[in-house]
Structure formats: structure tokens, C-alpha cells
Design a protein around this motif. Structure first.
Motif, mmCIF file in Angstrom:
data_model
loop_
_atom_site.group_PDB
_atom_site.id
_atom_site.type_symbol
_atom_site.label_atom_id
_atom_site.label_comp_id
_atom_site.label_asym_id
_atom_site.label_seq_id
_atom_site.Cartn_x
_atom_site.Cartn_y
_atom_site.Cartn_z
ATOM 1 N N VAL A 214 2.040 -14.022 6.872
ATOM 2 C CA VAL A 214 2.166 -14.767 5.619
ATOM 3 C C VAL A 214 0.985 -15.706 5.435
ATOM 4 N N PHE A 215 0.572 -16.336 6.527
ATOM 5 C CA PHE A 215 -0.559 -17.262 6.446
ATOM 6 C C PHE A 215 -1.846 -16.522 6.094
ATOM 7 N N ARG A 216 -1.985 -15.308 6.604
ATOM 8 C CA ARG A 216 -3.182 -14.533 6.325
ATOM 9 C C ARG A 216 -3.208 -14.039 4.877
ATOM 10 N N THR A 217 -2.073 -13.526 4.383
ATOM 11 C CA THR A 217 -2.047 -12.992 3.023
ATOM 12 C C THR A 217 -2.124 -14.091 1.971
ATOM 13 N N ARG A 218 -1.550 -15.265 2.298
ATOM 14 C CA ARG A 218 -1.520 -16.391 1.368
ATOM 15 C C ARG A 218 -0.996 -15.975 -0.006
ATOM 16 N N ASN A 219 -0.003 -15.101 0.017
ATOM 17 C CA ASN A 219 0.681 -14.673 -1.204
ATOM 18 C C ASN A 219 -0.236 -13.916 -2.154
ATOM 19 N N ARG A 220 -1.284 -13.288 -1.601
ATOM 20 C CA ARG A 220 -2.184 -12.501 -2.421
ATOM 21 C C ARG A 220 -2.365 -11.133 -1.767
ATOM 22 N N ALA A 221 -2.331 -10.083 -2.593
ATOM 23 C CA ALA A 221 -2.436 -8.715 -2.090
ATOM 24 C C ALA A 221 -3.872 -8.238 -2.227
ATOM 25 N N VAL A 222 -4.533 -8.059 -1.078
ATOM 26 C CA VAL A 222 -5.909 -7.561 -1.058
ATOM 27 C C VAL A 222 -5.988 -6.284 -0.232
ATOM 28 N N THR A 223 -5.567 -6.358 1.015
ATOM 29 C CA THR A 223 -5.595 -5.193 1.887
ATOM 30 C C THR A 223 -4.277 -4.427 1.788
ATOM 31 N N ALA A 224 -4.275 -3.220 2.379
ATOM 32 C CA ALA A 224 -3.046 -2.417 2.383
ATOM 33 C C ALA A 224 -1.931 -3.137 3.123
ATOM 34 N N GLU A 225 -2.278 -3.836 4.213
ATOM 35 C CA GLU A 225 -1.257 -4.574 4.960
ATOM 36 C C GLU A 225 -0.666 -5.700 4.117
ATOM 37 N N ARG B 175 11.405 1.527 4.744
ATOM 38 C CA ARG B 175 9.993 1.699 5.053
ATOM 39 C C ARG B 175 9.167 1.480 3.790
ATOM 40 N N VAL B 176 7.961 0.923 3.995
ATOM 41 C CA VAL B 176 7.011 0.716 2.898
ATOM 42 C C VAL B 176 5.635 1.142 3.389
ATOM 43 N N ARG B 177 4.919 1.884 2.547
ATOM 44 C CA ARG B 177 3.570 2.306 2.908
ATOM 45 C C ARG B 177 2.668 2.157 1.691
ATOM 46 N N CYS B 178 1.480 1.600 1.890
ATOM 47 C CA CYS B 178 0.504 1.401 0.832
ATOM 48 C C CYS B 178 -0.631 2.397 1.010
ATOM 49 N N VAL B 179 -0.953 3.132 -0.058
ATOM 50 C CA VAL B 179 -2.031 4.119 -0.016
ATOM 51 C C VAL B 179 -2.831 4.007 -1.301
ATOM 52 N N ALA B 180 -4.017 4.595 -1.292
ATOM 53 C CA ALA B 180 -4.827 4.645 -2.506
ATOM 54 C C ALA B 180 -4.161 5.560 -3.515
ATOM 55 N N ALA B 181 -4.266 5.207 -4.801
ATOM 56 C CA ALA B 181 -3.552 5.951 -5.827
ATOM 57 C C ALA B 181 -4.125 7.335 -6.064
ATOM 58 N N GLY B 182 -5.401 7.573 -5.787
ATOM 59 C CA GLY B 182 -5.954 8.909 -5.947
ATOM 60 C C GLY B 182 -6.938 8.996 -7.090
ATOM 61 N N ASP B 183 -7.103 10.216 -7.611
ATOM 62 C CA ASP B 183 -8.102 10.460 -8.647
ATOM 63 C C ASP B 183 -7.496 10.312 -10.041
ATOM 64 N N LEU C 140 4.631 3.340 -1.498
ATOM 65 C CA LEU C 140 5.657 4.345 -1.233
ATOM 66 C C LEU C 140 6.848 3.663 -0.578
ATOM 67 N N VAL C 141 8.011 3.821 -1.177
ATOM 68 C CA VAL C 141 9.202 3.088 -0.759
ATOM 69 C C VAL C 141 10.259 4.072 -0.279
ATOM 70 N N VAL C 142 10.758 3.851 0.932
ATOM 71 C CA VAL C 142 11.865 4.633 1.484
ATOM 72 C C VAL C 142 13.068 3.703 1.595
#
Length: 649
Positions: free
Chosen positions: A446-457, A472-480, A490-492
Motif C-alpha cells: 500500500v505504501f508503494r502504490t500510494r493509491n495510484r495504479a502504475v505497474t501491473a502489481e 484471483r486477479v491478474r493484470c495484463v496488457a489490453a492488446g492490439d 482479469l477477475v476470477v
């Protein structure tokens, strides 16, 4: 909010004294008098008392400081999530008028020795709409409909399909009213003409029209054996069923469609012959939540000062479909207050509050003194002596609500004409609240993200915070294409499987409310220009067909059940895979793993054969046997109807 503080050393006075006496026996064996009258024992007790005071002080320094630091950066314990279940209310008999099962109706499991029942509450009104047969027709060729209503009224027999039937033939049943979310009984009087099929697996499907397309109906039971004899077909009609016009006749349309037979599946040699048919509603299904609904709770009177705190009578609070609403009373009536995550953007006129779901604490905005001496108000202050109440909230939740199929059988709210209730599938989604150890591990993230989404983590962590009930939650690039440069989440969802480990495919579809809440939360925290798409992953269906040889004195039936259960548990998107933490995203499936899973079972002498097939989890269509099934980079597996044959020695 108060996070629980662990003890570094939990020893007390007597334990310290006993430890010291044991050390005396080891190091000074000549000291034999350990009674309280001995001066040495008096010194031991004195030092034990002083040590206990020191331990008390030490326990309140490092971990306490760490917990207080977590509070400062806004870490809160995740509340428990309530399990959900589809509950069916069965009528005692056909009824001529619509019956209403109101929201807030309570059902529960049976009370057992030493265990309290698990209570569920319906979250929406359920109208059980009465119906009757209005029209009956068949569609043999495209755009060609034959009306059998007159023949039915005259008691004349007729074929409902082509004689003999062919795939694509349709029998149309028009009900007097659409019956969304209801259970309908179709009572047939049939001649034994529809021969050639397996009565337990006829090549047909029942569907309902939802205004845009035909959607499948679940068959509760079929006494006719594929329209081979007189009996009832009980259908669970989907909630999207609507009235429509077919062949200039308006009705709530259902249909029975003949399917292309599967491999080695028997097919009709003659069409079923219908003599009579009637229809009536016998039940309805609605969603219930493992939580108690509390309405209109007065939490206290305002003192007219900033930073007030009030505690709810029931806790923890379970997150529902919308935010909790606080109301303050005044001469003008009740004024609404909006729940927020923090007071950073709250002005002195904003009626905002914070709710700690775990402790059940309602917090109003504080006043902070600025360096120049002025007071800055974060959030409005209710007038002095004005009552405060929570309009409605839910309390309960936890993994205890993940009950098995058929466990919910007690109707706690009396409803006329309802004979019984049941959950036809296991309840799922119940998750225990977060403990302090997990919160401590989450603090640096939480301290690293500081409530902002930059990286996939960052995206994954913030998505979990907004919907901790998902598995489960997974972040991936959206594609072309148009989605290029975006982010896919992606949410399970958390889903409860049955006693074998089997999941229904619809259980892996996240709730719309969960996806919306997650998307709104990430939209506030994404970087400028990033497009966030929240959706379920792609699932690759697989089917395993295996033949085993059992050891002597091993029950083939039990070994077959164990083998099928092992396959479902291993090829499981949530708790399967080599590590038991869910099948890894994009990991291919190999036939060698099937041999490994089955050979480890107790009672297996030899795995004679094991074949791996790709399968469509929606249509059930199966491909050719393959030694390896490739998955898309971010896809998961879904087990679809594994088959195991066990041969004795």
C-alpha cells in the motif's frame, strides 16, 4: 480504527517463576528448597514481577508502532464477504394468482448438535407468476410453424416433431404469462412413440425466449424420458424470460429443440406423439445472501462537534450492492450523508462519513488546525442533538456460509402456499475477514502504490482492495487495436465447488456489481491516458477420458469417484494446479499430468489409458484427443465432464 496488536512475549508472572525454578534445578541442584518461604524464591518472584512489567512495556513498542503506522497510511482490515446462493421456493400446489416472496425473507440450514444454523436473506422481491398453456405449435422447417392448439383442445393425437425427428425440429409451448425466475411444470400425456433414445439422456434441450435470443432452461427433472411416456417436465425458466409474438400469437414462449446426437448417443427412430399437455407454475428462484439485514438503526445523537464516532450494534458490516447511507434528522426531515474512503476531498459543507466495516464504526469529518492558526473542516458536522441513523446495512458473512447443495432447507419467514425451500447448487463467495498478519504484509505494498495504479502489481493490489471477495486477479496488457495501450484486469470470482470438486461454468462469471465497483475504483487511480477493462479471463474447457485397473479388494465405484474428484481438483481454475493455488495462467495441459494424477490414487494398479480432449464449456462440443492442449497466454482451464472407467483385477 483499532487494529489488534500482537504480543511479542505472552508469558505472565507465574510462568516466569516456573521457568526460573526449572533453571535453578538444572544449574544449582544443591538448592532443594523451592517453597515460597525460602528467601531465594522470594527474590525469584520479585524479579519475575519486574520482568512482567518490562514485557508489558516492550509489547507496546515495536509492533504497536508498526500497526499505528499502518493506520496512518490508511490500511484497514478487509471485512468478511457474504456467501450467495440461488434459493428455490416450491409451492404446495398450482396457484391461480401471483405469489410474492418479499425481499428480506430468511431461510436457513438445519440446526445440528453443537452447531448453529446458517441463515440467508433474500435480496430482491420474487413474484411467482401463475401461468397456463396458451398455445402449442411445432417448427419443422425454417419459418414454417404448425399450430397444434386446436388438436390439443379436441383431444386429438399429433406428432410434435417430424416423424422420424431430425436435428433442429422444435416444439413451441406458449404460456399465458412470461414466468421469469419461476419453475414451470409441463404435464404431458404421451404415446410411447418417441423410441430409440436413452430416457436418461435424450438429444433435446429446453429453451426460453428473452426478447433477443433463445436461452437454455434448466431441467429439474423429466419423468417423460424424452417425451416417451406420460409425466412432468419441470423447467427453471431464466430471469430474462419475456412475452413475445410468434406466428402472430403473443405468449411467454418456451421451446423444446432436437439436438444433433453426440458420439454413440441413441437418437429418435420415431417422433413422440402428444395427446394432452398442461402447464402451471410450481416455484421460483431468487438470490439470497448469508447476512442479516438491519434497517433504520439509530446510532446516536450528534454533539455538534467535528470528529464524532459512533458504533453500530451489529458488526462486521458486509458490503452490499451499494454504499451504506447515513441519515441525520432535522426539522426538514432526514438528510442523506455519503460514504467516502477518506476526507481528503471533503469540504465543510460536504455531508461525508467513513464506515469501518470490521469494527462497525461510523466516523465523521475532523477539524484540523492549519499552521497559521485557522481551523479547516473536513466534512460537515450534524446539528447538535440531531439523531443519526443508518438506513440499511448487512451484517454477517464468512466462509461458514459456503454451504453445500441442498443444505438450505428451513423457511424462517412464514409464507403462505410455500411447501419447502432448497438451494440447488452450493453457496459460494463467502470469505473470512482479513487478519492482522495479512494487513501487516500488505502495508508495504500500500505504501508503494500510494493509491495510484502504475505497474501491473499496483493494478492487482488496488483491484483486490476494491473487491476482496474475488479469488484471483491478474493484470495484463489490453492488446492490439482500439484497446492498445490499455490494461485488462482479469477477475476470477470465489466459487464453491460441489463434493466432487466440480464447478458450473456460470459460477466463474463475476457479478456485474463486482466488475463495476472494481472498474470505478481503478478509474480513479489509473494514470492519465490508460484505459482499464475489467472482465473475466478466457477459459479453455478440457475433458479427460481415462481407463484404470483397480487393485484387488478395491471398490471400482469408490475408485471411480476418487479419480473423477482428483481430476476436477487438479484441473481447477481457483485451487488446482501443481501448487494447489489455482491453475497458472497460460500453462498448457499435458496428458502426462493426467497419468500422474491418477496413478497417485490409492487403489490404482495401472492407468491403462488416458486421453485429453478440448471442450467448449458452453456448448459441450468436444474436439479430438490431443497429447497437449495449449492455452492462450492469460487463459485458465475449466474441467468439463471428466469420464473414468475402472476395471477390476
Amino acid at each position: 480504527m483499532a487494529l489488534p496488536v500482537p504480543n511479542l512475549d505472552d508469558r505472565r508472572f507465574q510462568e516466569l517463576v516456573d521457568d526460573a525454578k526449572r533453571m535453578v534445578q538444572q544449574r544449582c541442584p544443591e538448592w532443594t528448597d523451592h517453597n515460597v518461604s525460602d528467601p531465594g524464591v522470594t527474590l525469584i518472584e520479585t524479579f519475575a514481577w519486574m520482568t512482567e512489567q518490562l514485557i508489558y512495556r516492550v509489547n507496546r513498542v515495536p509492533d504497536r508502532n508498526y500497526v499505528k503506522f499502518l493506520e496512518l497510511i490508511g490500511v484497514r482490515l478487509f471485512p468478511p464477504n457474504a456467501a450467495r446462493s440461488e434459493v428455490t421456493f416450491w409451492l404446495s400446489g398450482a396457484h391461480e394468482t401471483t405469489l410474492q416472496v418479499s425481499s428480506g425473507t430468511q431461510v436457513a440450514t438445519e440446526r445440528t448438535t453443537g452447531e448453529e444454523p446458517v441463515t440467508f436473506t433474500t435480496i430482491s422481491d420474487l413474484p411467482i407468476v401463475s401461468c397456463s398453456l396458451e398455445r402449442l405449435a411445432s417448427s419443422i422447417e425454417e419459418n414454417e410453424i404448425r399450430d397444434h392448439t386446436d388438436a390439443l383442445l379436441k383431444g386429438q393425437e399429433f406428432y410434435c416433431f417430424t416423424n422420424p425427428p431430425k436435428p433442429g425440429d422444435v416444439m413451441l409451448v406458449g404460456l399465458s404469462n412470461p414466468v421469469p425466475s419461476c419453475a414451470v411444470s409441463l404435464r404431458f400425456v404421451c404415446e410411447v412413440e418417441g423410441v430409440g433414445v436413452d430416457p436418461t439422456n435424450p438429444p433435446m434441450v429446453w429453451e426460453a425466449w428473452d426478447g433477443e435470443q433463445w436461452v437454455p432452461c434448466e431441467v429439474d427433472h423429466d419423468d417423460t424420458g424424452g417425451l416417451n411416456k406420460a409425466g412432468d417436465v419441470v423447467l427453471h425458466v431464466p430471469r430474462t424470460h419475456v412475452a413475445s409474438v410468434i406466428d402472430r400469437q403473443r405468449a411467454g414462449w418456451l421451446r423444446c429443440r432436437v439436438l444433433e446426437p453426440e458420439e454413440e448417443q441413441p437418437f429418435y427412430s420415431a417422433s413422440p406423439k402428444i395427446r394432452n399437455l398442461s402447464a402451471f407454475t410450481i416455484g421460483g428462484t431468487t438470490e439470497a445472501l448469508n447476512a442479516e439485514v438491519v434497517e433504520g438503526e439509530i446510532i446516536g445523537l450528534s454533539e455538534g462537534v467535528p470528529g464524532q464516532r459512533f458504533t453500530l450494534k451489529h458488526r462486521p458490516v458486509v458490503r452490499g450492492d451499494g454504499a451504506v447511507v447515513l441519515e441525520s434528522g432535522s426539522g426538514e426531515g432526514w438528510q442523506e450523508w455519503t460514504q467516502v474512503e477518506n476526507f481528503a476531498d471533503s469540504g465543510p459543507e460536504d455531508r461525508h462519513f467513513i464506515l469501518d466495516e470490521v469494527t462497525g464504526e461510523v466516523i465523521l469529518g475532523p477539524a484540523v488546525r492549519e499552521p497559521e492558526g485557522t481551523l479547516r473542516q473536513f466534512g460537515a458536522v450534524p446539528p447538535t442533538a440531531s439523531p443519526l441513523r443508518i438506513r440499511t446495512y448487512r451484517t454477517g458473512g464468512g466462509s461458514r456460509g459456503n454451504v453445500a447443495r441442498g443444505e438450505i432447507s428451513v423457511l424462517k419467514t412464514t409464507i403462505p402456499y410455500i411447501s419447502r425451500v432448497e438451494n440447488r447448487y452450493p453457496a459460494g463467495g463467502g470469505v473470512e475477514g482479513e487478519d492482522i498478519e495479512n494487513a501487516k504484509a500488505r502495508g508495504p505494498i500500500v505504501f508503494r502504490t500510494r493509491n495510484r495504479a502504475v505497474t501491473a502489481e499496483d493494478y492487482e493490489e488496488l483491484a483486490r482492495q476494491s473487491a476482496p471477495e474475488v479469488a484471483r486477479v491478474r493484470c495484463v496488457a489490453a492488446g492490439d487495436g482500439a484497446e492498445a495501450g490499455g490494461v485488462r484486469i482479469l477477475v476470477v470470482p470465489a466459487a464453491a465447488d460441489d463434493e466432487v470438486g466440480r464447478l458450473r461454468f456460470e459460477q466463474l462469471v463475476p457479478a456485474d456489481e463486482t466488475l463495476q465497483r472494481m472498474a470505478e475504483s481503478l478509474d480513479e487511480r489509473r494514470i492519465i491516458g490508460a484505459r482499464v477493462i475489467v472482465e473475466p479471463p478466457v477459459y479453455q474447457g478440457i475433458t479427460v477420458v481415462a481407463r484404470l485397473r483397480a487393485r484387488s479388494r478395491t471398490s471400482p465405484r469408490r475408485l471411480q469417484e476418487a479419480a473423477i474428484g482428483a481430476l476436477y481438483r487438479y484441473f481447477h481454475p481457483i485451487k488446482g494446479g501443481p501448487e494447489g493455488k489455482g491453475w497458472p495462467f497460460g500453462r498448457p495441459v499435458q496428458a502426462g499430468e493426467v497419468y500422474s494424477v491418477l496413478q497417485r490414487l490409492k487403489g490404482v494398479e495401472l492407468v491403462e489409458d488416458a486421453r485429453l480432449f478440448s471442450a467448449d464449456p458452453i456448448t459441450g462440443e468436444r474436439g479430438k484427443a490431443m497429447p497437449r492442449i495449449e492455452l492462450e497466454p492469460h487463459a485458465l482451464v475449466f474441467s468439463y465432464e471428466h469420464q473414468v472407467l475402472v476395471e477390476g483385477m
